[in-house]
Design a protein around this motif. Sequence first.
Motif, PDB file in Angstrom:
ATOM      1  N   MET A 219       0.831  -1.205   0.000  1.00 60.38           N
ATOM      2  CA  MET A 219       0.000   0.000   0.000  1.00 60.38           C
ATOM      3  C   MET A 219       0.867   1.258   0.000  1.00 60.38           C
ATOM      4  O   MET A 219       0.563   2.245  -0.683  1.00 60.38           O
ATOM      5  N   GLY A 220       1.970   1.217   0.756  1.00 60.52           N
ATOM      6  CA  GLY A 220       2.888   2.354   0.741  1.00 60.52           C
ATOM      7  C   GLY A 220       3.525   2.541  -0.625  1.00 60.52           C
ATOM      8  O   GLY A 220       3.710   3.679  -1.090  1.00 60.52           O
ATOM      9  N   LEU A 221       3.858   1.427  -1.278  1.00 64.20           N
ATOM     10  CA  LEU A 221       4.434   1.494  -2.619  1.00 64.20           C
ATOM     11  C   LEU A 221       3.444   2.109  -3.599  1.00 64.20           C
ATOM     12  O   LEU A 221       3.817   2.935  -4.447  1.00 64.20           O
ATOM     13  N   ILE A 222       2.171   1.732  -3.472  1.00 69.73           N
ATOM     14  CA  ILE A 222       1.146   2.289  -4.357  1.00 69.73           C
ATOM     15  C   ILE A 222       1.019   3.789  -4.136  1.00 69.73           C
ATOM     16  O   ILE A 222       0.895   4.569  -5.095  1.00 69.73           O
ATOM     17  N   GLU A 223       1.047   4.220  -2.884  1.00 73.29           N
ATOM     18  CA  GLU A 223       0.962   5.656  -2.595  1.00 73.29           C
ATOM     19  C   GLU A 223       2.119   6.410  -3.250  1.00 73.29           C
ATOM     20  O   GLU A 223       1.936   7.492  -3.828  1.00 73.29           O
ATOM     21  N   ARG A 224       3.330   5.834  -3.191  1.00 67.23           N
ATOM     22  CA  ARG A 224       4.486   6.487  -3.809  1.00 67.23           C
ATOM     23  C   ARG A 224       4.365   6.483  -5.330  1.00 67.23           C
ATOM     24  O   ARG A 224       4.718   7.456  -5.994  1.00 67.23           O
ATOM     25  N   GLN A 225       3.857   5.372  -5.874  1.00 62.01           N
ATOM     26  CA  GLN A 225       3.698   5.279  -7.331  1.00 62.01           C
ATOM     27  C   GLN A 225       2.623   6.251  -7.831  1.00 62.01           C
ATOM     28  O   GLN A 225       2.709   6.737  -8.968  1.00 62.01           O
ATOM     29  N   ARG A 226       1.620   6.520  -7.017  1.00 60.84           N
ATOM     30  CA  ARG A 226       0.609   7.510  -7.401  1.00 60.84           C
ATOM     31  C   ARG A 226       1.266   8.875  -7.611  1.00 60.84           C
ATOM     32  O   ARG A 226       0.916   9.618  -8.526  1.00 60.84           O
ATOM     33  N   ARG A 227       2.235   9.196  -6.747  1.00 60.37           N
ATOM     34  CA  ARG A 227       2.900  10.492  -6.855  1.00 60.37           C
ATOM     35  C   ARG A 227       3.890  10.526  -8.006  1.00 60.37           C
ATOM     36  O   ARG A 227       4.021  11.548  -8.688  1.00 60.37           O
ATOM     37  N   GLU A 228       4.590   9.403  -8.217  1.00 59.58           N
ATOM     38  CA  GLU A 228       5.628   9.353  -9.244  1.00 59.58           C
ATOM     39  C   GLU A 228       5.655   7.951  -9.852  1.00 59.58           C
ATOM     40  O   GLU A 228       6.434   7.101  -9.429  1.00 59.58           O
ATOM     41  N   PRO A 229       4.805   7.685 -10.853  1.00 62.32           N
ATOM     42  CA  PRO A 229       4.720   6.334 -11.429  1.00 62.32           C
ATOM     43  C   PRO A 229       6.060   5.887 -12.008  1.00 62.32           C
ATOM     44  O   PRO A 229       6.734   6.648 -12.714  1.00 62.32           O
ATOM     45  N   GLY A 230       6.443   4.645 -11.680  1.00 61.22           N
ATOM     46  CA  GLY A 230       7.686   4.084 -12.184  1.00 61.22           C
ATOM     47  C   GLY A 230       7.459   3.286 -13.450  1.00 61.22           C
ATOM     48  O   GLY A 230       6.413   3.376 -14.093  1.00 61.22           O
ATOM     49  N   GLU A 231       8.457   2.460 -13.793  1.00 56.75           N
ATOM     50  CA  GLU A 231       8.403   1.699 -15.030  1.00 56.75           C
ATOM     51  C   GLU A 231       7.800   0.311 -14.852  1.00 56.75           C
ATOM     52  O   GLU A 231       7.626  -0.412 -15.820  1.00 56.75           O
ATOM     53  N   GLY A 232       7.519  -0.086 -13.613  1.00 56.82           N
ATOM     54  CA  GLY A 232       6.978  -1.413 -13.361  1.00 56.82           C
ATOM     55  C   GLY A 232       5.482  -1.493 -13.597  1.00 56.82           C
ATOM     56  O   GLY A 232       4.844  -0.544 -14.081  1.00 56.82           O
ATOM     57  N   LEU A 233       4.914  -2.638 -13.240  1.00 60.16           N
ATOM     58  CA  LEU A 233       3.501  -2.901 -13.487  1.00 60.16           C
ATOM     59  C   LEU A 233       2.602  -1.870 -12.799  1.00 60.16           C
ATOM     60  O   LEU A 233       1.655  -1.368 -13.409  1.00 60.16           O
ATOM     61  N   LEU A 234       2.880  -1.556 -11.540  1.00 62.10           N
ATOM     62  CA  LEU A 234       2.028  -0.607 -10.818  1.00 62.10           C
ATOM     63  C   LEU A 234       2.076   0.770 -11.466  1.00 62.10           C
ATOM     64  O   LEU A 234       1.039   1.412 -11.666  1.00 62.10           O
ATOM     65  N   GLY A 235       3.286   1.213 -11.800  1.00 66.72           N
ATOM     66  CA  GLY A 235       3.403   2.517 -12.449  1.00 66.72           C
ATOM     67  C   GLY A 235       2.692   2.542 -13.786  1.00 66.72           C
ATOM     68  O   GLY A 235       2.040   3.539 -14.140  1.00 66.72           O
ATOM     69  N   SER A 236       2.794   1.453 -14.544  1.00 70.46           N
ATOM     70  CA  SER A 236       2.119   1.381 -15.844  1.00 70.46           C
ATOM     71  C   SER A 236       0.611   1.432 -15.689  1.00 70.46           C
ATOM     72  O   SER A 236      -0.081   2.137 -16.441  1.00 70.46           O
ATOM     73  N   LEU A 237       0.068   0.682 -14.713  1.00 70.82           N
ATOM     74  CA  LEU A 237      -1.373   0.699 -14.486  1.00 70.82           C
ATOM     75  C   LEU A 237      -1.854   2.087 -14.073  1.00 70.82           C
ATOM     76  O   LEU A 237      -2.911   2.561 -14.511  1.00 70.82           O
ATOM     77  N   ILE A 238      -1.072   2.755 -13.239  1.00 73.17           N
ATOM     78  CA  ILE A 238      -1.463   4.093 -12.777  1.00 73.17           C
ATOM     79  C   ILE A 238      -1.418   5.086 -13.934  1.00 73.17           C
ATOM     80  O   ILE A 238      -2.327   5.919 -14.097  1.00 73.17           O
ATOM     81  N   ARG A 239      -0.379   5.022 -14.758  1.00 77.20           N
ATOM     82  CA  ARG A 239      -0.283   5.942 -15.893  1.00 77.20           C
ATOM     83  C   ARG A 239      -1.412   5.708 -16.895  1.00 77.20           C
ATOM     84  O   ARG A 239      -1.968   6.650 -17.455  1.00 77.20           O
ATOM     85  N   THR A 240      -1.756   4.439 -17.110  1.00 74.49           N
ATOM     86  CA  THR A 240      -2.742   4.104 -18.134  1.00 74.49           C
ATOM     87  C   THR A 240      -4.166   4.327 -17.651  1.00 74.49           C
ATOM     88  O   THR A 240      -5.024   4.802 -18.407  1.00 74.49           O
ATOM     89  N   HIS A 241      -4.434   3.986 -16.387  1.00 81.61           N
ATOM     90  CA  HIS A 241      -5.823   3.964 -15.915  1.00 81.61           C
ATOM     91  C   HIS A 241      -6.129   5.008 -14.842  1.00 81.61           C
ATOM     92  O   HIS A 241      -7.305   5.213 -14.513  1.00 81.61           O
ATOM     93  N   GLY A 242      -5.113   5.629 -14.284  1.00 81.16           N
ATOM     94  CA  GLY A 242      -5.349   6.667 -13.292  1.00 81.16           C
ATOM     95  C   GLY A 242      -6.204   6.185 -12.132  1.00 81.16           C
ATOM     96  O   GLY A 242      -5.983   5.109 -11.578  1.00 81.16           O
ATOM     97  N   ASP A 243      -7.214   6.964 -11.790  1.00 85.48           N
ATOM     98  CA  ASP A 243      -8.083   6.631 -10.663  1.00 85.48           C
ATOM     99  C   ASP A 243      -9.177   5.633 -11.026  1.00 85.48           C
ATOM    100  O   ASP A 243     -10.007   5.298 -10.175  1.00 85.48           O
TER     101      ASP A 243
END
Length: 421
Positions: A219-243
């Motif tokens: 959950m902490g990783l997701i919170e950080r990825q929301r602020r600054e999406p990385g190149e991994g799966l979570l960052g990709s999902l956040i960049r593509t689908h947002g909220d």
Amino acid sequence: MSSMVAAVRAQMFGLLARRFAQLPESVVWMLRRDGLDPIERLAQVRDREPVTRMPVPFGLRAWLVSGYDPVREVLGSLDGYSNDFGKFAGRVGLSVSSDPGGLGFADPPVHTRLRKALTPEFTMRRLDRLRPRIEAIVSQRLDAMTAVARGVRAGRLSDAADLWRDYALPVPALTICELLGVPYEDREYFQTLSTARFDMVDGASASLDAMGDSLTYLMGLIERQRREPGEGLLGSLIRTHGDAIDDRELAGLADGVLTGGLETSASMIALGTYALMTDPALRARLDHDADATIEELLRYLTVVQVAFPRVAIRDTTVAGVGIKAGDVVVCSLSGADRDPSAVGRTPDAVDPSRTLGRAHLAFGYGIHRCIGAELARMELRVAYPALFERFPGIRPAVPADELTFRRASIVFGLDSLPVRT
């Protein structure tokens, strides 16, 4: 918020563990094995009653489905059964608020939406980006095993290398770090958490604590990825689908990747290596036809022994047996993958040359088939050949009767695999 969600999910795991601990032998027997093989009783029940009533507590009507065709019928049904956690929770006395999320406990249209978002991340084109990292991870772990082996030969260590601890678990754990986008500085900690959740040496409570810690971390990783999406799966999902995918759904997906891709792949690496070490002909076949050998090992071992339980949403019939709406249905994947009707006359033999008329069910079937199947195959295609190339004389360090296999685990495996190189 992250701590609260993680705590709820950890509580759910604890409740499930306590419920499972209450189950009598008359229920968990289908998870027993004799060495690498399901116990003979499973074949006897499958051949006599491929759909049979399970005497379970909690006031449930439950069925074990173990024949290949009936299992495919249940898993392939689009409208006859539900995986929705809410429907299952009430049947076993769990709170619906403890829903673990993820694909495994979701029905369409939620399942359809989440799987559609996740599927592009598991295409072969996308996964090919991971291959160099998997090869590097495998090489690093083999270097570590080489150091242990040298220490043993020099008399500096009293024990052999442990293939489970030193190779089978770290390879998928570090691969999942790469896939999810866990920062490099966190990977040693994340690997420790990932390993601890499957380590029962200190008891179930320690394992559940580790689950809670890993969920809090995710959950902490997701919170950080929301602020600054990385190149991994979570960052990709956040960049593509947002909220469109909220934090709890992302946590469910991430934890599903962890639970679905860690112990299963680790068990396949360890148990497959054991089968290869103890069968010279099979070992030689790996060099000749690695893909066929790996597929046969997947079928033969079927480490995920049963599929997620389903709840019948209407009256139906399977293999001539009437199942009522509200009944719980458990499909034995290990039973189905040893069914002679699908495998042939020698289902308990490991034979990469066999021609299967139908695909094995080691990754499940239907809309809930394991989304990470190709990633698991990629790991095995790298891990097995590299191990035997580095250590051509690798062998078990203890007799078979001294190995500790899981006695009644949904994911079949072992706790340690000492080896000599």
